[in-house]
Design a protein around this motif. Structure first.
Motif, mmCIF file in Angstrom:
data_model
loop_
_atom_site.group_PDB
_atom_site.id
_atom_site.type_symbol
_atom_site.label_atom_id
_atom_site.label_comp_id
_atom_site.label_asym_id
_atom_site.label_seq_id
_atom_site.Cartn_x
_atom_site.Cartn_y
_atom_site.Cartn_z
ATOM 1 N N LYS A 122 -0.353 8.593 1.872
ATOM 2 C CA LYS A 122 -0.316 9.871 1.154
ATOM 3 C C LYS A 122 -0.613 10.990 2.137
ATOM 4 O O LYS A 122 -1.687 11.036 2.739
ATOM 5 C CB LYS A 122 -1.324 9.872 0.007
ATOM 6 C CG LYS A 122 -0.954 8.888 -1.084
ATOM 7 C CD LYS A 122 -1.818 9.043 -2.295
ATOM 8 C CE LYS A 122 -1.313 8.138 -3.402
ATOM 9 N NZ LYS A 122 -2.097 8.260 -4.618
ATOM 10 N N GLU B 282 -3.732 3.868 1.314
ATOM 11 C CA GLU B 282 -4.236 3.109 0.171
ATOM 12 C C GLU B 282 -3.674 1.701 0.227
ATOM 13 O O GLU B 282 -2.479 1.509 0.476
ATOM 14 C CB GLU B 282 -3.824 3.778 -1.145
ATOM 15 C CG GLU B 282 -4.492 5.099 -1.389
ATOM 16 C CD GLU B 282 -4.101 5.720 -2.718
ATOM 17 O OE1 GLU B 282 -3.212 5.179 -3.429
ATOM 18 O OE2 GLU B 282 -4.667 6.773 -3.037
ATOM 19 N N GLY C 47 0.819 -1.204 0.000
ATOM 20 C CA GLY C 47 0.000 0.000 0.000
ATOM 21 C C GLY C 47 0.849 1.249 0.000
ATOM 22 O O GLY C 47 2.066 1.207 -0.214
ATOM 23 N N ARG D 168 -3.905 9.721 3.988
ATOM 24 C CA ARG D 168 -4.712 8.668 3.366
ATOM 25 C C ARG D 168 -3.870 7.405 3.237
ATOM 26 O O ARG D 168 -2.714 7.442 2.861
ATOM 27 C CB ARG D 168 -5.180 9.137 1.974
ATOM 28 C CG ARG D 168 -6.076 8.131 1.290
ATOM 29 C CD ARG D 168 -6.710 8.673 0.054
ATOM 30 N NE ARG D 168 -5.747 9.247 -0.858
ATOM 31 C CZ ARG D 168 -6.052 9.914 -1.950
ATOM 32 N NH1 ARG D 168 -7.312 10.135 -2.252
ATOM 33 N NH2 ARG D 168 -5.112 10.379 -2.753
#
Length: 180
Positions: free
Chosen positions: A112, A179, A109, A177
């Motif tokens: 961010k 991901e 992943g 964030r």
């Protein structure tokens, strides 16, 4: 000053002073956006919009011609001022986003991190509104309203509460964030 979906005239029996700019007329507009992909996973993006002010009509603040509508304009030289003869203050806004992406070990992943700057140059973006569009008694020349056509009080220099704020002051928003 009236909407764009219905006619709003000062005197239904004399439309000579009604031919003018529309309420949504803006002489100049500039809008742009850009995204820059920089090394090391950094991304910059920006959005900007600038435009000149829209027109407005001065008002007497009372039903000067006694037609039942309080949308009368002051008299200059014996005739009502033409519709939308004054221009409001222009608008300008630039916002910026900085994003840094970090890839997690074994490509499980990414994280961010972002920082967003709204109204980057902290423009006031106040419009002339409400009471500042009231010229005063229809027989008075010049205006009896010391704040006519202003966004700041003519005495104190403070922003008038009846002005229209079109954007918020400078703000920063931070984000994270994940991901996967």
């Amino acid at each position: 000053n009236g909407g764009v979906s219905a006619p709003l005239y000062e005197n239904a029996f004399d439309l000579n002073n009604e031919f003018s700019w529309s309420q949504i007329d803006q002489r100049h507009q500039f809008a742009t956006n850009a995204v820059f992909f920089l090394p090391k996973g950094i991304e910059l993006s920006t959005v900007s919009r600038y435009n000149t002010g829209r027109p407005f009509s001065p008002r007497t603040g009372v039903d000067s011609n006694r037609d039942g509508n309080a949308n009368d304009r002051p008299l200059l030289g014996g005739y009502p001022v033409r519709r939308y003869t004054y221009r409001n203050i222009g608008f300008g806004d630039t916002s910026l986003r900085v994003l840094k992406a970090l890839t997690l070990p074994n490509e499980h992943g990414a994280l961010k991190f972002s920082a967003e700057f709204f109204n980057l140059f902290n423009r006031a973006n106040m419009e002339i509104g409400g009471a500042q569009q009231t010229y005063g008694n229809s027989l008075d020349v010049p205006s009896t309203n010391a704040n006519f056509g202003r966004v700041k009080d003519s005495i104190t220099g403070n922003y008038l509460p009846t002005g229209t704020l079109r954007t918020t002051p400078f703000q920063v928003q931070l984000g994270l964030r994940f991901e996967f």
